[in-house]
Design an enzyme around this catalytic site. Structure first.
Site, mmCIF file in Angstrom:
data_model
loop_
_atom_site.group_PDB
_atom_site.id
_atom_site.type_symbol
_atom_site.label_atom_id
_atom_site.label_comp_id
_atom_site.label_asym_id
_atom_site.label_seq_id
_atom_site.Cartn_x
_atom_site.Cartn_y
_atom_site.Cartn_z
ATOM 1 N N LEU A 1 46.359 38.835 37.362
ATOM 2 C CA LEU A 1 47.151 37.637 37.079
ATOM 3 C C LEU A 1 46.325 36.359 36.937
ATOM 4 O O LEU A 1 46.895 35.286 36.738
ATOM 5 C CB LEU A 1 48.266 37.448 38.118
ATOM 6 C CG LEU A 1 49.165 38.665 38.359
ATOM 7 C CD1 LEU A 1 50.182 38.362 39.452
ATOM 8 C CD2 LEU A 1 49.845 39.117 37.085
ATOM 9 N N CYS A 2 44.995 36.427 37.067
ATOM 10 C CA CYS A 2 44.152 35.255 36.816
ATOM 11 C C CYS A 2 44.010 35.055 35.311
ATOM 12 O O CYS A 2 43.829 36.013 34.562
ATOM 13 C CB CYS A 2 42.749 35.450 37.407
ATOM 14 S SG CYS A 2 42.556 34.769 39.038
ATOM 15 N N HIS A 3 44.065 33.814 34.898
ATOM 16 C CA HIS A 3 43.853 33.505 33.484
ATOM 17 C C HIS A 3 42.370 33.630 33.141
ATOM 18 O O HIS A 3 41.526 33.209 33.942
ATOM 19 C CB HIS A 3 44.310 32.073 33.184
ATOM 20 C CG HIS A 3 45.771 31.873 33.320
ATOM 21 N ND1 HIS A 3 46.372 31.600 34.524
ATOM 22 C CD2 HIS A 3 46.765 31.918 32.408
ATOM 23 C CE1 HIS A 3 47.681 31.473 34.348
ATOM 24 N NE2 HIS A 3 47.948 31.666 33.080
ATOM 25 N N GLU B 1 37.371 31.390 40.409
ATOM 26 C CA GLU B 1 36.055 31.611 39.819
ATOM 27 C C GLU B 1 34.952 31.243 40.807
ATOM 28 O O GLU B 1 33.957 31.965 40.937
ATOM 29 C CB GLU B 1 35.918 30.818 38.518
ATOM 30 C CG GLU B 1 36.730 31.389 37.366
ATOM 31 C CD GLU B 1 38.245 31.249 37.491
ATOM 32 O OE1 GLU B 1 38.966 31.937 36.760
ATOM 33 O OE2 GLU B 1 38.738 30.448 38.324
ATOM 34 N N ASP C 1 23.496 43.903 49.049
ATOM 35 C CA ASP C 1 23.093 45.156 48.414
ATOM 36 C C ASP C 1 21.579 45.278 48.312
ATOM 37 O O ASP C 1 21.014 46.338 48.573
ATOM 38 C CB ASP C 1 23.721 45.268 47.029
ATOM 39 C CG ASP C 1 23.347 46.563 46.335
ATOM 40 O OD1 ASP C 1 23.515 47.639 46.948
ATOM 41 O OD2 ASP C 1 22.890 46.507 45.181
#
Length: 160
Positions: free
Chosen positions: A75-77, A114, A128
């Site tokens: 649902l993020c633009h 973002e 990592d």
């Protein structure tokens, strides 16, 4: 309390329609903390890691992640970011690296997701690359610390 914007009147998830919103300059800054053993941080700072420059790799990963947020978070633009800056600030006394990201655009919706995606992926990349030498690392304090633009104007996390 305001209602959730991604839930419609029947309780179904939906993408928010931002078509009627004004285009404004927007920015958001988020940060996270990656804590590790002192020896791990020293290895990173001395550039002695076998995998290469840990901080540079994490920075690039964060920038790339911010650009892919619309693909990762439902649902993020998808946004046309004009700037993504990722800083990795070593703090040897605290045995951690502060990861901070600022995202900017001219648009109809904010860039908090973002910025959060950038700091989390940069932190995960740092983890990592170092997990073989330090299994005790933690990623904590992921948060938005500042947001500018849009209807709500300027907001900053209080330091209380």
């Amino acid at each position: 309390m305001q209602k959730l914007t991604h839930i419609n009147s029947t309780g179904e998830a939906h993408m928010v329609d931002v078509g009627g919103k004004a285009i404004t300059e927007r920015s958001a800054t988020a940060e996270a903390t990656v804590t590790m053993q002192a020896e791990t941080l020293q290895l990173i700072l001395e550039g002695g890691h076998k995998k290469g420059d840990v901080l540079a790799t994490a920075r690039i990963a964060g920038i790339m992640a911010a650009k892919k947020t619309g693909d990762l978070i439902p649902l993020c633009h998808p946004l046309a970011l004009t700037s993504v800056a990722v800083e990795l600030i070593p703090k040897p006394q605290e045995m951690n690296v502060l990861v901070r990201a600022t995202c900017k655009l001219s648009g109809k919706t904010g860039v908090e997701m973002e910025a959060l995606t950038a700091v989390t992926v940069a932190s995960l990349t740092l983890y990592d690359m170092c997990k073989a030498v330090d299994k005790t690392m933690t990623i904590t304090n992921v948060k938005v610390i500042e947001k500018v633009g849009g209807k709500s104007g300027h907001w900053q996390l209080s330091s209380d």
